[in-house]
Design a protein around this motif. Structure first.
Motif, PDB file in Angstrom:
ATOM      1  N   ILE A  84      91.147  63.809  28.246  1.00  0.00           N
ATOM      2  CA  ILE A  84      90.932  65.132  28.924  1.00  0.00           C
ATOM      3  C   ILE A  84      89.910  65.678  27.866  1.00  0.00           C
ATOM      4  O   ILE A  84      88.934  66.666  28.897  1.00  0.00           O
ATOM      5  CB  ILE A  84      92.012  66.057  29.318  1.00  0.00           C
ATOM      6  CG1 ILE A  84      91.730  66.959  29.998  1.00  0.00           C
ATOM      7  CG2 ILE A  84      92.365  67.081  28.107  1.00  0.00           C
ATOM      8  CD1 ILE A  84      92.413  67.852  31.353  1.00  0.00           C
ATOM      9  N   ALA A  85      89.969  65.818  26.815  1.00  0.00           N
ATOM     10  CA  ALA A  85      88.741  66.627  26.122  1.00  0.00           C
ATOM     11  C   ALA A  85      87.600  65.780  26.239  1.00  0.00           C
ATOM     12  O   ALA A  85      86.851  67.160  25.757  1.00  0.00           O
ATOM     13  CB  ALA A  85      89.602  66.916  24.335  1.00  0.00           C
ATOM     14  N   GLY A  86      87.438  65.032  26.040  1.00  0.00           N
ATOM     15  CA  GLY A  86      86.078  64.508  26.364  1.00  0.00           C
ATOM     16  C   GLY A  86      85.615  63.169  25.465  1.00  0.00           C
ATOM     17  O   GLY A  86      86.420  62.762  24.797  1.00  0.00           O
ATOM     18  N   PHE A  87      84.534  63.377  24.992  1.00  0.00           N
ATOM     19  CA  PHE A  87      84.020  62.483  24.144  1.00  0.00           C
ATOM     20  C   PHE A  87      83.551  63.171  22.664  1.00  0.00           C
ATOM     21  O   PHE A  87      82.652  63.513  23.073  1.00  0.00           O
ATOM     22  CB  PHE A  87      83.458  61.021  24.902  1.00  0.00           C
ATOM     23  CG  PHE A  87      82.358  61.165  25.285  1.00  0.00           C
ATOM     24  CD1 PHE A  87      81.333  60.969  24.638  1.00  0.00           C
ATOM     25  CD2 PHE A  87      81.992  61.676  26.267  1.00  0.00           C
ATOM     26  CE1 PHE A  87      79.802  60.909  24.806  1.00  0.00           C
ATOM     27  CE2 PHE A  87      80.715  61.842  26.617  1.00  0.00           C
ATOM     28  CZ  PHE A  87      79.821  61.774  26.040  1.00  0.00           C
ATOM     29  N   ALA A  88      83.132  61.894  21.578  1.00  0.00           N
ATOM     30  CA  ALA A  88      82.321  62.397  20.854  1.00  0.00           C
ATOM     31  C   ALA A  88      81.493  61.137  20.193  1.00  0.00           C
ATOM     32  O   ALA A  88      82.523  60.246  19.802  1.00  0.00           O
ATOM     33  CB  ALA A  88      82.928  62.624  19.542  1.00  0.00           C
ATOM     34  N   LYS A  89      80.276  61.153  20.181  1.00  0.00           N
ATOM     35  CA  LYS A  89      79.967  60.074  19.265  1.00  0.00           C
ATOM     36  C   LYS A  89      78.763  60.279  18.660  1.00  0.00           C
ATOM     37  O   LYS A  89      77.868  61.184  19.440  1.00  0.00           O
ATOM     38  CB  LYS A  89      79.031  58.744  20.655  1.00  0.00           C
ATOM     39  CG  LYS A  89      78.054  59.406  20.919  1.00  0.00           C
ATOM     40  CD  LYS A  89      77.808  58.165  22.403  1.00  0.00           C
ATOM     41  CE  LYS A  89      76.879  58.015  23.143  1.00  0.00           C
ATOM     42  NZ  LYS A  89      76.633  57.487  24.677  1.00  0.00           N
ATOM     43  N   GLY A  90      78.243  59.231  17.111  1.00  0.00           N
ATOM     44  CA  GLY A  90      77.159  59.907  16.969  1.00  0.00           C
ATOM     45  C   GLY A  90      77.050  58.537  15.648  1.00  0.00           C
ATOM     46  O   GLY A  90      77.956  57.687  15.480  1.00  0.00           O
ATOM     47  N   GLY A  91      76.449  59.277  14.889  1.00  0.00           N
ATOM     48  CA  GLY A  91      76.567  58.199  14.090  1.00  0.00           C
ATOM     49  C   GLY A  91      75.245  58.881  12.370  1.00  0.00           C
ATOM     50  O   GLY A  91      74.707  60.260  12.835  1.00  0.00           O
ATOM     51  N   ALA A  92      75.131  58.373  11.167  1.00  0.00           N
ATOM     52  CA  ALA A  92      74.775  58.970  10.032  1.00  0.00           C
ATOM     53  C   ALA A  92      73.888  58.692   9.434  1.00  0.00           C
ATOM     54  O   ALA A  92      74.520  56.705   9.346  1.00  0.00           O
ATOM     55  CB  ALA A  92      75.528  60.389   9.472  1.00  0.00           C
ATOM     56  N   ASP A  93      72.831  58.203   9.153  1.00  0.00           N
ATOM     57  CA  ASP A  93      72.520  57.517   7.741  1.00  0.00           C
ATOM     58  C   ASP A  93      72.522  58.279   6.376  1.00  0.00           C
ATOM     59  O   ASP A  93      72.188  59.385   6.307  1.00  0.00           O
ATOM     60  CB  ASP A  93      70.801  57.810   7.909  1.00  0.00           C
ATOM     61  CG  ASP A  93      70.123  57.080   9.558  1.00  0.00           C
ATOM     62  OD1 ASP A  93      70.644  55.796   9.014  1.00  0.00           O
ATOM     63  OD2 ASP A  93      69.012  57.239   9.816  1.00  0.00           O
ATOM     64  N   VAL A  94      73.093  56.563   5.975  1.00  0.00           N
ATOM     65  CA  VAL A  94      73.487  57.869   4.329  1.00  0.00           C
ATOM     66  C   VAL A  94      73.113  56.696   3.198  1.00  0.00           C
ATOM     67  O   VAL A  94      72.269  55.729   3.162  1.00  0.00           O
ATOM     68  CB  VAL A  94      74.992  56.718   3.908  1.00  0.00           C
ATOM     69  CG1 VAL A  94      75.912  58.371   2.590  1.00  0.00           C
ATOM     70  CG2 VAL A  94      76.043  57.883   5.043  1.00  0.00           C
ATOM     71  N   VAL A  95      72.010  57.722   2.307  1.00  0.00           N
ATOM     72  CA  VAL A  95      70.794  57.343   1.125  1.00  0.00           C
ATOM     73  C   VAL A  95      71.949  57.668  -0.067  1.00  0.00           C
ATOM     74  O   VAL A  95      72.127  59.042  -0.387  1.00  0.00           O
ATOM     75  CB  VAL A  95      70.054  57.469   1.062  1.00  0.00           C
ATOM     76  CG1 VAL A  95      69.043  56.526  -0.196  1.00  0.00           C
ATOM     77  CG2 VAL A  95      69.284  57.258   2.532  1.00  0.00           C
ATOM     78  N   LEU A  96      71.733  56.645  -1.170  1.00  0.00           N
ATOM     79  CA  LEU A  96      72.815  56.987  -2.491  1.00  0.00           C
ATOM     80  C   LEU A  96      71.370  57.240  -3.280  1.00  0.00           C
ATOM     81  O   LEU A  96      70.750  55.689  -4.097  1.00  0.00           O
ATOM     82  CB  LEU A  96      73.921  56.087  -2.996  1.00  0.00           C
ATOM     83  CG  LEU A  96      74.994  56.537  -1.918  1.00  0.00           C
ATOM     84  CD1 LEU A  96      75.879  55.361  -2.444  1.00  0.00           C
ATOM     85  CD2 LEU A  96      75.800  57.629  -1.761  1.00  0.00           C
ATOM     86  N   LYS A  97      71.263  58.057  -4.656  1.00  0.00           N
ATOM     87  CA  LYS A  97      70.466  57.961  -5.434  1.00  0.00           C
ATOM     88  C   LYS A  97      70.755  57.953  -6.657  1.00  0.00           C
ATOM     89  O   LYS A  97      71.329  59.488  -6.291  1.00  0.00           O
ATOM     90  CB  LYS A  97      69.064  59.189  -4.790  1.00  0.00           C
ATOM     91  CG  LYS A  97      68.062  58.837  -3.952  1.00  0.00           C
ATOM     92  CD  LYS A  97      67.077  59.216  -3.564  1.00  0.00           C
ATOM     93  CE  LYS A  97      66.473  59.328  -1.993  1.00  0.00           C
ATOM     94  NZ  LYS A  97      65.296  60.066  -1.597  1.00  0.00           N
ATOM     95  N   GLU A  98      70.627  57.289  -7.556  1.00  0.00           N
ATOM     96  CA  GLU A  98      70.753  57.623  -9.384  1.00  0.00           C
ATOM     97  C   GLU A  98      70.142  58.763  -9.692  1.00  0.00           C
ATOM     98  O   GLU A  98      68.665  58.798  -9.768  1.00  0.00           O
ATOM     99  CB  GLU A  98      70.638  56.742  -9.637  1.00  0.00           C
ATOM    100  CG  GLU A  98      71.866  55.186  -9.698  1.00  0.00           C
ATOM    101  CD  GLU A  98      71.665  54.043 -10.049  1.00  0.00           C
ATOM    102  OE1 GLU A  98      72.465  53.981 -10.713  1.00  0.00           O
ATOM    103  OE2 GLU A  98      70.629  53.529 -10.213  1.00  0.00           O
ATOM    104  N   ASP A  99      70.880  59.555 -10.156  1.00  0.00           N
ATOM    105  CA  ASP A  99      70.087  61.108 -11.321  1.00  0.00           C
ATOM    106  C   ASP A  99      71.213  61.036 -12.062  1.00  0.00           C
ATOM    107  O   ASP A  99      72.201  61.866 -12.175  1.00  0.00           O
ATOM    108  CB  ASP A  99      70.047  62.209 -10.376  1.00  0.00           C
ATOM    109  CG  ASP A  99      69.342  63.209 -10.712  1.00  0.00           C
ATOM    110  OD1 ASP A  99      68.342  62.968 -12.024  1.00  0.00           O
ATOM    111  OD2 ASP A  99      69.729  64.450 -10.668  1.00  0.00           O
ATOM    112  N   GLY A 100      70.922  60.089 -13.834  1.00  0.00           N
ATOM    113  CA  GLY A 100      70.989  59.945 -14.328  1.00  0.00           C
ATOM    114  C   GLY A 100      72.934  59.724 -14.109  1.00  0.00           C
ATOM    115  O   GLY A 100      72.865  58.402 -13.690  1.00  0.00           O
ATOM    116  N   ALA A 101      73.919  60.183 -14.774  1.00  0.00           N
ATOM    117  CA  ALA A 101      75.037  59.861 -14.633  1.00  0.00           C
ATOM    118  C   ALA A 101      76.145  60.614 -13.370  1.00  0.00           C
ATOM    119  O   ALA A 101      76.814  60.267 -13.011  1.00  0.00           O
ATOM    120  CB  ALA A 101      75.451  60.276 -15.642  1.00  0.00           C
TER     121      ALA A 101
END
Length: 150
Positions: A84-101
């Motif tokens: 009854i509360a409804g729905f949720a939908k979505g997405g995310a683009d995730v990028v990992l960048k190295e920065d030293g350690a």
């Protein structure tokens, strides 16, 4: 609703990538997550209980990983139904960048809600979503940094 941000994680990129693909780590870090199960290498089933204003609901749904470019980036998208509360939908683009350690995790997310939750007003839904995202990334950072021994 759109959200962008970044999190600096004290761990090498490979460790961060492994954690992003580990259902146990994700389950511990997703606010309100009750179950998270791998159905295949790119599909997960989830159950998450959240409260937005006066509405509390358990959302059951599917999560899909796509555009996988290990260990640099992927797109995570999902849809959940909360009765009854409804729905949720979505997405995310995730990028990992190295920065030293360390690793810089950047994300750009979009989400939609419908039903009773949408009636609460965009400001409340947006601020709660932002808070939940910040909590996830802070918890994820802590879990990965701890695992990396720092």
């Amino acid at each position: 609703m759109d959200m962008t941000g970044e999190e600096r994680i004290t761990a090498p990129r490979d460790a961060v990538w492994a954690a992003l693909n580990d259902p146990e780590v994700l389950k511990r870090c997703i606010p309100g997550c009750q179950t998270l199960e791998m159905k295949s290498p790119t599909e997960l089933a989830a159950s998450v209980k959240i409260k937005i204003g006066p509405v509390s609901a358990t959302f059951n749904g599917e999560v899909t990983l796509s555009n996988i470019n290990a260990p640099e980036s992927y797109t995570i998208s999902g849809e959940g139904k909360g009765g009854i509360a409804g729905f949720a939908k979505g997405g995310a683009d995730v990028v990992l960048k190295e920065d030293g350690a360390e690793t810089v995790l950047q994300y750009s997310a979009k989400a939609q809600v419908g039903g009773k939750i949408a009636q609460l007003g965009a400001r409340l839904v947006d601020s709660t979503s932002q808070k939940l995202a910040q909590q996830f990334f802070a918890d994820f950072n802590a879990a990965v940094s701890e695992k990396a021994g720092t």
